[in-house]
Design an enzyme around this catalytic site. Structure first.
Site, short mmCIF file in Angstrom:
data_model
loop_
_atom_site.label_atom_id
_atom_site.label_comp_id
_atom_site.label_asym_id
_atom_site.label_seq_id
_atom_site.Cartn_x
_atom_site.Cartn_y
_atom_site.Cartn_z
N TYR A 132 10.45 30.86 23.71
CA TYR A 132 11.59 31.74 23.46
C TYR A 132 11.24 32.81 22.43
CZ TYR A 132 16.23 33.33 22.09
OH TYR A 132 17.32 34.12 21.81
N TYR A 137 15.09 38.74 26.61
CA TYR A 137 15.71 38.28 27.87
C TYR A 137 15.37 39.19 29.05
CZ TYR A 137 18.58 35.31 24.86
OH TYR A 137 19.00 34.38 23.94
N LYS A 156 27.50 38.89 26.99
CA LYS A 156 28.44 38.04 26.27
C LYS A 156 29.81 38.70 26.12
CE LYS A 156 25.01 35.19 25.92
NZ LYS A 156 23.85 36.04 26.14
C1 LIG Z 1 22.49 35.46 26.38
C2 LIG Z 1 21.69 36.43 27.14
C3 LIG Z 1 21.22 36.13 28.43
C4 LIG Z 1 21.40 34.79 29.08
O1 LIG Z 1 22.70 34.56 29.54
P1 LIG Z 1 23.21 33.06 29.65
O2 LIG Z 1 24.58 33.16 30.16
O3 LIG Z 1 23.10 32.50 28.26
O4 LIG Z 1 22.31 32.32 30.57
C5 LIG Z 1 20.52 37.10 29.12
N1 LIG Z 1 20.27 38.30 28.57
C6 LIG Z 1 20.70 38.62 27.33
C7 LIG Z 1 20.34 39.96 26.79
C8 LIG Z 1 21.42 37.70 26.57
O5 LIG Z 1 21.82 38.03 25.34
#
Ligand SMILES: *Cc1c(COP(=O)(O)O)cnc(C)c1O
Length: 328
Positions: A249, A275, A45
């Site tokens: 999730y 993730y 991000k």
């Molecule tokens: C938000 C996030 C993702 C996913 O990315 P998107 O652009 O929302 O698809 C992947 N890994 C981590 C650690 C994240 O925080």
């Protein structure tokens, strides 16, 4: 080229993973360390926020407003970006307020964000109220979309593909965790711009593939339009694998625990429980199934999220699976 503020340590390194490659006896594995973008423990991000915060500043806004789960990495990076650029930050987090602030939530408070808890069905309404409240206090708030995923945020991952090109790794595939779609839309945009020919394979963290392809293609086509391009993508051009998200999730599975331990033991690299743990479990399974094989070069794009390792229930689940914990 769209303007951006500088928030991330770029370029992020690409490292070889020789021990993990040998252990899995498959393709040559590499990792792009976007967990090291730096700001407030970093993550994917931070790249998007370079463009989004610039847009907020250009519009004269004073407060960044965003939303996510209680352990949102996105919201933690918004809080850090706000602090860094002298803006205020309000976060609307969907979920119960936990007894203790751990992991990302602890950092949200430390970074000075104002945190509002809500339940998932009322999330958008709570966000609207927070936006209105900020306005009634005489401020101009800026709404950062969920996950920073829109045409502006996607520019960051298009630029990241140019960064990758300059690092001279000819990867046959890029594998990464995908959820709100901005990272994947950006990577696909960047592949188009730079002529990258490898596979761009998102491992879905939550959405079924049919739904997710629509999310990505919408962001991608908006980003293309923003760049003045006539190219229009169709949903079936989005490569996504949704075979690893059935648990839901944020639910840590045995495969994900194995993946986190493998990366840590074989390479000293820390993944996250929501993730990158899921994406790595998918990658490992795809190697074992023969989808990726010897002679190929596969780049795992680490998208961050490591502060969630220190939040419950993840910390306890991971340590329980550590072979040396109870053998003192
Ligand atoms: C938000 C996030 C993702 C996913 O990315 P998107 O652009 O929302 O698809 C992947 N890994 C981590 C650690 C994240 O925080």
């Amino acid at each position: 080229m769209i303007e951006r503020v500088s928030l991330a340590n770029l370029p992020t390194p690409i490292e070889r993973m020789p021990h993990l490659s040998e252990f899995l006896d498959g393709p040559e594995l590499f990792i792009k360390r976007d967990d090291l973008t730096g700001l407030g423990f970093g993550g994917n991000k931070t790249r998007k926020l370079e463009f989004l915060v610039q847009d907020a500043l250009t519009h004269g806004c004073q407060t960044l407003l965003s939303t996510g789960a209680v352990q949102s990495n996105h919201c933690r990076q918004v809080a850090a970006a706000a602090a860094r650029t002298g803006l205020k930050c309000t976060l609307v987090l969907a979920g119960e307020k936990p007894a203790q602030a751990q992991g990302n939530l602890m950092l949200d408070y430390l970074l000075g964000a104002r945190v509002i808890f809500t339940d998932k069905p009322s999330r958008d309404e709570t966000l609207r109220q927070a936006f209105g409240q900020s306005e009634s206090e005489g401020e101009k708030p800026y709404l950062i979309p969920y996950g920073g995923s829109n045409a502006i945020g996607a520019q960051a991952y298009a630029l990241a593909v140019s960064e990758l090109k300059a690092q001279h790794l000819q990867a046959d595939a890029i594998v990464f965790a995908t959820s709100s779609g901005g990272t994947q839309a950006g990577l696909m945009l960047g592949a188009l711009q730079t002529g990258f020919k490898g596979e761009i394979l998102g491992i879905s963290v939550d959405l079924p593939a049919s739904e997710f392809r629509q999310v990505v293609v919408k962001i991608l086509n908006q980003a293309l339009a923003l760049d003045g391009s006539n190219r229009v993508f169709t949903a079936d051009e989005v490569r996504v694998n949704d075979q690893y998200c059935a648990a839901g999730y944020g639910v840590l599975t045995a495969q994900e625990i194995e993946a986190i331990h493998l990366f840590a033991h074989q390479e000293g690299i820390l993944l996250d429980p929501v993730y990158t743990g899921r994406a790595a479990a998918g990658l490992i399974d795809l190697i074992r199934e023969g989808y990726f094989h010897k002679g190929q070069k596969v780049l795992f794009w680490h998208t961050g999220g490591t502060p969630a390792l220190f939040a419950e229930p993840y910390a306890s689940q991971l340590i329980k699976a550590a072979s040396s914990w109870d053998k003192v």
